[in-house]
Design an enzyme around this catalytic site. Structure first.
Site, PDB file in Angstrom:
ATOM      1  N   ASN A  42       0.815  -1.217   0.000  1.00  0.00           N
ATOM      2  CA  ASN A  42       0.000   0.000   0.000  1.00  0.00           C
ATOM      3  C   ASN A  42       0.852   1.272   0.000  1.00  0.00           C
ATOM      4  O   ASN A  42       0.344   2.355   0.202  1.00  0.00           O
ATOM      5  CB  ASN A  42      -0.924  -0.004   1.222  1.00  0.00           C
ATOM      6  CG  ASN A  42      -0.153  -0.054   2.540  1.00  0.00           C
ATOM      7  OD1 ASN A  42       1.083  -0.015   2.558  1.00  0.00           O
ATOM      8  ND2 ASN A  42      -0.876  -0.132   3.642  1.00  0.00           N
ATOM      9  N   HIS A  50       3.350   1.927   2.131  1.00  0.00           N
ATOM     10  CA  HIS A  50       3.884   2.371   3.425  1.00  0.00           C
ATOM     11  C   HIS A  50       5.413   2.333   3.412  1.00  0.00           C
ATOM     12  O   HIS A  50       6.018   1.539   2.687  1.00  0.00           O
ATOM     13  CB  HIS A  50       3.289   1.586   4.600  1.00  0.00           C
ATOM     14  CG  HIS A  50       3.798   0.194   4.794  1.00  0.00           C
ATOM     15  ND1 HIS A  50       3.077  -0.762   5.475  1.00  0.00           N
ATOM     16  CD2 HIS A  50       4.944  -0.433   4.421  1.00  0.00           C
ATOM     17  CE1 HIS A  50       3.761  -1.885   5.512  1.00  0.00           C
ATOM     18  NE2 HIS A  50       4.898  -1.714   4.880  1.00  0.00           N
TER      19      HIS A  50
HETATM   20  P1  PGA Z   1       8.905  -6.957   2.757  1.00  0.00           P
HETATM   21  O1  PGA Z   1       8.240  -5.724   3.491  1.00  0.00           O
HETATM   22  O2  PGA Z   1      10.361  -6.649   2.617  1.00  0.00           O
HETATM   23  O3  PGA Z   1       8.666  -8.105   3.678  1.00  0.00           O
HETATM   24  O4  PGA Z   1       8.234  -7.112   1.427  1.00  0.00           O
HETATM   25  C1  PGA Z   1       8.525  -4.429   3.101  1.00  0.00           C
HETATM   26  C2  PGA Z   1       7.600  -3.474   3.806  1.00  0.00           C
HETATM   27  O5  PGA Z   1       6.449  -3.819   4.071  1.00  0.00           O
HETATM   28  O6  PGA Z   1       8.030  -2.347   4.105  1.00  0.00           O
END
Ligand code: PGA
Length: 250
Positions: A136, A138
């Protein structure tokens, strides 16, 4: 914003580790901002390899992690404290007193957050902050909202994030709903930012980041457009569905 498209996860991890290495060579007492999650694991492995081969020295480095789950102690295997020890800190020569991670079980969370931001300032600010991106948009756990919160704070995780994190827990019901996260100021005041993007599931997020310039709290990663020293390292996987393979877009 510099876009660096790499061919695979291995190259992403090596590229990221090389950036960390050059920052530490230029400034042995550098202050790093560090992420957790799946994406940076390869980078941490690469940095551990560099350390074992005596190509990097963490003895003077200070670190600040982006976030920690609320209510989770450092002994909890699911905590980011535990993650950082297991995946990185226990394998390198960092001074434990130079490691900073928000305390998810602090009695006074507000005080904890104020002290965290103060400590970042006292250390002279972050030289290199490494970020991942959520589906999303973030960054850290700054979730889409009507306004961005500047300081380190306790936040409710978006349902999408709770769902995405469920893979690390025994499903959705155990996935935490709250976390302490570095706020927008801590992120944006870092002198250099490196955003790591890996995996097909990040296509929509990275498309939105690279094709829309509008800066909005509804898509927190968009704030990176107003920082003057951002490198985005993207695994080809994450952009294969749309045509955006430019080596450098400013
Ligand atoms: P991920 O998470 O590296 O596990 O994809 C990244 C995030 O949500 O900031």
């Amino acid at each position: 914003m510099i876009i660096n498209v790499v061919r695979n996860y291995c190259e992403l991890s090596k590229t990221a580790a090389d950036v960390v290495q050059s920052v530490i060579i230029n400034k042995p007492n550098a202050v790093l901002g560090l992420p957790t999650g799946s994406t940076p694991i390869g980078m941490y492995n690469e940095l551990i390899r560099m350390y074992r081969e005596r190509n990097i020295d963490f003895s003077e480095v200070t670190t600040f992690n982006l976030d920690e789950y609320y209510g989770m102690s450092y002994e909890n295997e699911k905590s980011y404290h535990y993650y950082m020890q297991r995946n990185f800190f226990s394998h390198i020569n960092i001074n434990p007193s130079n490691i900073n991670i928000p305390n998810g079980i602090a009695k006074d969370i507000e005080k904890e957050c104020i002290a965290y931001d103060m400590k970042i300032k006292e250390c002279g600010g972050i030289d290199l902050l490494i970020l991942g991106i959520g589906h999303n948009g973030h960054i850290g756990f700054n979730e889409p909202s009507n306004e961005m919160i500047m300081n380190t704070h306790l936040t409710n995780l978006a349902e999408e994030t709770v769902m995405a994190n469920a893979r690390f827990f025994k499903g959705h019901d155990e996935s935490p709903e709250k976390a302490i996260t570095m706020g927008l100021e801590g992120i944006m005041s870092s002198r250099q930012i490196m955003l790591l993007v890996n995996g097909k599931d990040k296509t929509a997020a990275v498309r939105r980041l690279l094709t829309r310039d509008k800066v909005s709290p509804e898509f927190p990663a968009s704030f990176l457009h107003v920082h003057n020293n951002v490198m985005v390292v993207i695994n080809e996987d994450a952009i294969e569905e749309f045509n955006l393979i430019h080596k450098h877009i400013s």
